[in-house]
Design a protein around this motif. Structure first.
Motif, PDB file in Angstrom:
ATOM      1  N   SER A 155       8.481  34.229  32.146  1.00 48.88           N
ATOM      2  CA  SER A 155       8.229  34.255  30.917  1.00 48.88           C
ATOM      3  C   SER A 155       9.883  34.973  30.394  1.00 48.88           C
ATOM      4  O   SER A 155      10.050  35.583  31.019  1.00 48.88           O
ATOM      5  CB  SER A 155       7.160  35.258  30.377  1.00 48.88           C
ATOM      6  OG  SER A 155       7.308  36.582  31.255  1.00 48.88           O
ATOM      7  N   THR A 172      13.139  29.278  31.749  1.00 50.09           N
ATOM      8  CA  THR A 172      11.907  30.037  31.964  1.00 50.09           C
ATOM      9  C   THR A 172      11.015  29.615  33.157  1.00 50.09           C
ATOM     10  O   THR A 172      10.366  30.300  34.108  1.00 50.09           O
ATOM     11  CB  THR A 172      11.001  29.742  30.914  1.00 50.09           C
ATOM     12  OG1 THR A 172      11.794  30.508  29.569  1.00 50.09           O
ATOM     13  CG2 THR A 172       9.855  30.887  30.932  1.00 50.09           C
ATOM     14  N   ASP A 183       6.891  31.081  28.119  1.00 52.26           N
ATOM     15  CA  ASP A 183       6.367  31.277  29.514  1.00 52.26           C
ATOM     16  C   ASP A 183       6.354  29.779  30.187  1.00 52.26           C
ATOM     17  O   ASP A 183       6.361  28.927  29.600  1.00 52.26           O
ATOM     18  CB  ASP A 183       5.120  31.946  29.352  1.00 52.26           C
ATOM     19  CG  ASP A 183       4.128  30.967  29.044  1.00 52.26           C
ATOM     20  OD1 ASP A 183       4.118  30.159  27.890  1.00 52.26           O
ATOM     21  OD2 ASP A 183       2.979  31.018  29.590  1.00 52.26           O
ATOM     22  N   THR A 185       6.999  24.394  30.417  1.00 54.11           N
ATOM     23  CA  THR A 185       7.452  25.653  29.812  1.00 54.11           C
ATOM     24  C   THR A 185       6.870  25.112  28.440  1.00 54.11           C
ATOM     25  O   THR A 185       6.445  24.325  27.775  1.00 54.11           O
ATOM     26  CB  THR A 185       8.770  25.850  29.642  1.00 54.11           C
ATOM     27  OG1 THR A 185       9.295  24.440  28.973  1.00 54.11           O
ATOM     28  CG2 THR A 185       9.356  25.947  30.797  1.00 54.11           C
TER      29      THR A 185
END
Length: 296
Positions: A183, A216, A256, A267
């Protein structure tokens, strides 16, 4: 006819890039800035396709969602043709499909839905409590220390002039630390004025929505998109525009990655104004494949 992509401030160059040339009804041509990229940035194609679609809808209807696939890498050396299919003009919603074409083949296609403003229920998740943008990525000792020790590709990325300024909350996580949470929170801001035009503002939001997302999915694996042993590319992209948003202040991109498997990483992102208003949501899956290496 569109303005040529010319030298100027990074934001002026982006606005020029988004100003498509009309070739015929439903047919538009876009160009890419010549900045040494080997392929067209996905956010540019998202933004240009949105502009193409918006030029075929009523002035009082605005994009509320888009769903797209990146099919082939874009070639920055040649123009991109955007072919808009007017799927439906309904009483409340307008639907458009856009095909981006280069070298006679599709490189991207998008379906977008437009809707006029009307009253209704209203709620949104709260913005997380994070450091203000003025408190992160300053020209202080921490930033200088990070950039001095960062690999060349990362250092050049963060020092490059750009239309969107990025301030990740934890800059030092960008090279990738094994075991880090999948994240991140990144403040983003236009580096120059964006006209008060909702179609254009949505296109700029589409452009910035493709920034930093795939990293991420890589954080928890101790790597990043700068790892040359990886093949990283956006595969698909979905975005929902909840509320109109001016681009004269910072936005927080909360991201995240719920899953990575099969050489793909998924994501999600939420875009908030500095005041905590949720303006857009994003979802993307990307290729994160390890390149084949020769066995010695």
């Amino acid at each position: 006819m569109s303005r040529p992509v010319e030298l100027g401030s990074p934001m002026e160059e982006l606005l020029s890039t988004l100003d498509l040339e009309t070739l015929e009804e439903n047919l538009f041509r876009g160009r890419s800035p010549q900045v040494g990229r080997q392929r067209v940035f996905g956010g540019q194609v998202i933004g240009q396709a949105l502009i193409a679609a918006s030029r075929t809808v009523a002035e009082d209807r605005f994009v509320h969602s888009l769903h797209a696939y990146f099919i082939r890498p874009g070639d920055p050396a040649v123009p991109i043709i955007y072919d808009v299919d007017r799927i439906r003009d309904g009483a409340g919603f307008t639907t458009r499909r856009v095909m981006a074409i280069q070298h006679g083949k599709p490189i991207y296609f998008m379906t977008a839905s437009f809707h006029g403003d009307e009253p209704g229920f209203d709620h949104a998740v709260p913005m997380p409590d994070v450091l203000a943008p003025e408190q992160v990525l300053q020209d202080g000792e921490e930033r200088r220390r990070f950039l001095a020790s960062a690999p060349k590709a990362i250092r050049e990325y963060w020092e490059r002039p750009r239309p969107i300024e990025l301030r990740p909350i934890e800059l030092a996580r960008d090279p990738g630390l094994a075991g880090s949470a999948a994240s991140r929170n990144v403040w983003m801001r236009a580096t120059g004025p964006v006209p008060d035009d909702r179609h254009l503002q949505a296109a700029v939001l589409g452009y910035l929505s493709d920034l930093t997302l795939l990293d991420t999915a890589l954080f928890t694996h101790g790597t990043s998109v700068f790892d040359r042993s990886l093949q990283v590319a956006s595969l698909d992209h979905a975005m929902w525009f909840h509320r109109p948003c001016r681009l004269d202040d910072w936005l927080l991109f909360v991201q995240d990655s719920p899953s990575a498997s099969g050489a793909r990483g998924m994501t999600r992102g939420s875009l908030f104004t500095r005041q905590g208003l949720l303006v857009a949501s994003v979802a993307q899956e990307g290729l994160i494949r390890k390149k084949a290496t020769e066995q010695i």
